[in-house]
Design a protein around this motif. Sequence first.
Motif, mmCIF file in Angstrom:
data_model
loop_
_atom_site.group_PDB
_atom_site.id
_atom_site.type_symbol
_atom_site.label_atom_id
_atom_site.label_comp_id
_atom_site.label_asym_id
_atom_site.label_seq_id
_atom_site.Cartn_x
_atom_site.Cartn_y
_atom_site.Cartn_z
ATOM 1 N N TRP A 1 1.904 -31.587 -8.043
ATOM 2 C CA TRP A 1 1.658 -30.805 -6.994
ATOM 3 C C TRP A 1 0.906 -31.044 -6.017
ATOM 4 O O TRP A 1 0.991 -31.335 -4.950
ATOM 5 C CB TRP A 1 1.386 -29.161 -7.530
ATOM 6 N N VAL A 2 -0.305 -31.542 -6.225
ATOM 7 C CA VAL A 2 -1.586 -31.711 -5.369
ATOM 8 C C VAL A 2 -1.429 -32.807 -4.824
ATOM 9 O O VAL A 2 -1.405 -33.075 -3.410
ATOM 10 C CB VAL A 2 -2.905 -31.618 -6.194
ATOM 11 N N PHE A 3 -1.125 -34.091 -5.516
ATOM 12 C CA PHE A 3 -1.062 -35.290 -4.651
ATOM 13 C C PHE A 3 0.350 -35.689 -4.091
ATOM 14 O O PHE A 3 0.465 -35.992 -3.011
ATOM 15 C CB PHE A 3 -1.646 -36.611 -5.830
ATOM 16 N N LEU A 4 1.564 -35.610 -4.841
ATOM 17 C CA LEU A 4 2.703 -35.810 -4.506
ATOM 18 C C LEU A 4 3.310 -34.859 -3.534
ATOM 19 O O LEU A 4 3.693 -35.287 -2.621
ATOM 20 C CB LEU A 4 3.529 -36.166 -5.792
ATOM 21 N N GLN B 1 -4.215 -36.871 2.383
ATOM 22 C CA GLN B 1 -4.018 -36.916 3.604
ATOM 23 C C GLN B 1 -5.054 -35.917 4.377
ATOM 24 O O GLN B 1 -5.184 -34.833 4.095
ATOM 25 C CB GLN B 1 -2.663 -36.809 4.074
ATOM 26 N N VAL B 2 -5.326 -36.291 5.564
ATOM 27 C CA VAL B 2 -5.816 -35.456 6.544
ATOM 28 C C VAL B 2 -4.659 -34.711 7.264
ATOM 29 O O VAL B 2 -3.894 -35.639 7.792
ATOM 30 C CB VAL B 2 -6.826 -36.225 7.575
ATOM 31 N N PHE C 1 -3.163 -40.831 5.459
ATOM 32 C CA PHE C 1 -4.327 -41.127 4.335
ATOM 33 C C PHE C 1 -5.702 -41.086 4.806
ATOM 34 O O PHE C 1 -5.944 -41.558 5.838
ATOM 35 C CB PHE C 1 -3.847 -42.331 3.675
ATOM 36 N N ASN C 2 -6.576 -40.584 3.946
ATOM 37 C CA ASN C 2 -7.891 -40.643 4.475
ATOM 38 C C ASN C 2 -8.815 -40.773 3.096
ATOM 39 O O ASN C 2 -8.552 -39.863 2.237
ATOM 40 C CB ASN C 2 -8.491 -39.499 5.292
#
Length: 379
Positions: free
Chosen positions: A42-45, A51-52, A326-327
């Motif tokens: 959920w959080v990453f994918l 990401q910003v 991405f950040n």
Amino acid sequence: MWSCITDFFTYETTKSVVVKSWTIGIINRVVQLLIITYFIGWVFLYEKAYQVRDTAIESSVMTKVKGFGIYKDKVMDVADYVTPTQGASVFCIITKLITTENQVQGYCPEADTKYICTQDGDCDKTGSNGETFRLSFLYLQHLAVAACLSLLATVQSCLQVSHCLFLFCHLSTPMMEVENFTIFIKNSIRFPTFNYTKGNFLPTITDNYIRNCNFDMINNTYCPIFRVGDVVRYAQQNFTELARKGGVIGIKIGWMCDLDKSDDQCNPSYSFTRLDAMSQRTSVSPGYNFRFAKYYKMENGTDYRTLVKAYAIRFDVLVNGNAGKFNMIPTLINMVAAFTSVGVVNSTGIKIQCQSSLCTSNFSIVLCVFSVLVNRILS
């Protein structure tokens, strides 16, 4: 005081408890697996928390309408049925007109029943609502005069200063050719955080494709030319009813872009909806209409006008967007939160284990496991 100072300069660490139990160990790993699945899935994918994000999209929209229609034995083109004419993101296509021609300013009998009279004195008194018959029910500038004149063969009404011939209108049916008119939409967007710009013309679009394509949800999802009948159908509306009463249709352009991918992956998506759905559920002022006038001058210099009540389909082009890239900062923050949640590391980076012999009773084991799980979930 000295005790407070010494207590301040102390170091504390969290104590971990190791419990050797298959049941408790399985529960612990299942909870950890659920937490890891949540963060990865959920959080990453899905949410792309690494990401910003930029939602402050800047947009420009230009539109053109094309098509010819026959209305009251006259050929109508874009200059006749589109308003305003500058091709903005909000425009109207007129489908039906009610006209009152050859209006000249003068003294006219008032059409409203409040101003019915039998003699001149009736036109200089106060009505039941406190208004005087010297004031027209339309505008204060339209002054009624103390004179009673025949409105119809058997009805008399007070005079007012206004554009006369307001009783004679030309009723008409909608111009059904509007269904085959086309709308050309040119949209440019910019995400200021990333200084990223793009338009709804894909690099593969050619002049020949533009001249021949029409948008559809399956084969031509990126064609910038929309047939009016298709737009109304995608908004789940009946064109005949919409042309008769008027209404407001929204053309929504969505830009959901992942800037970590290639540029050709950032493309617009179109959706359509009825924006004035409330007018469908009421008999008071249904649909969409407005009035305007065309002014002319007679040979003797007298001004006259044609008053038009127009029923139209109004189109609002609405643009929204969300871009991400991405950040390192949000990536590290969410990774630390994930590791802390499953107990891989703690806030101090030091792990102290206690022996299982310290937890001799079942009650003590339950307390130990409960404290570990709560600490790992909520930390």
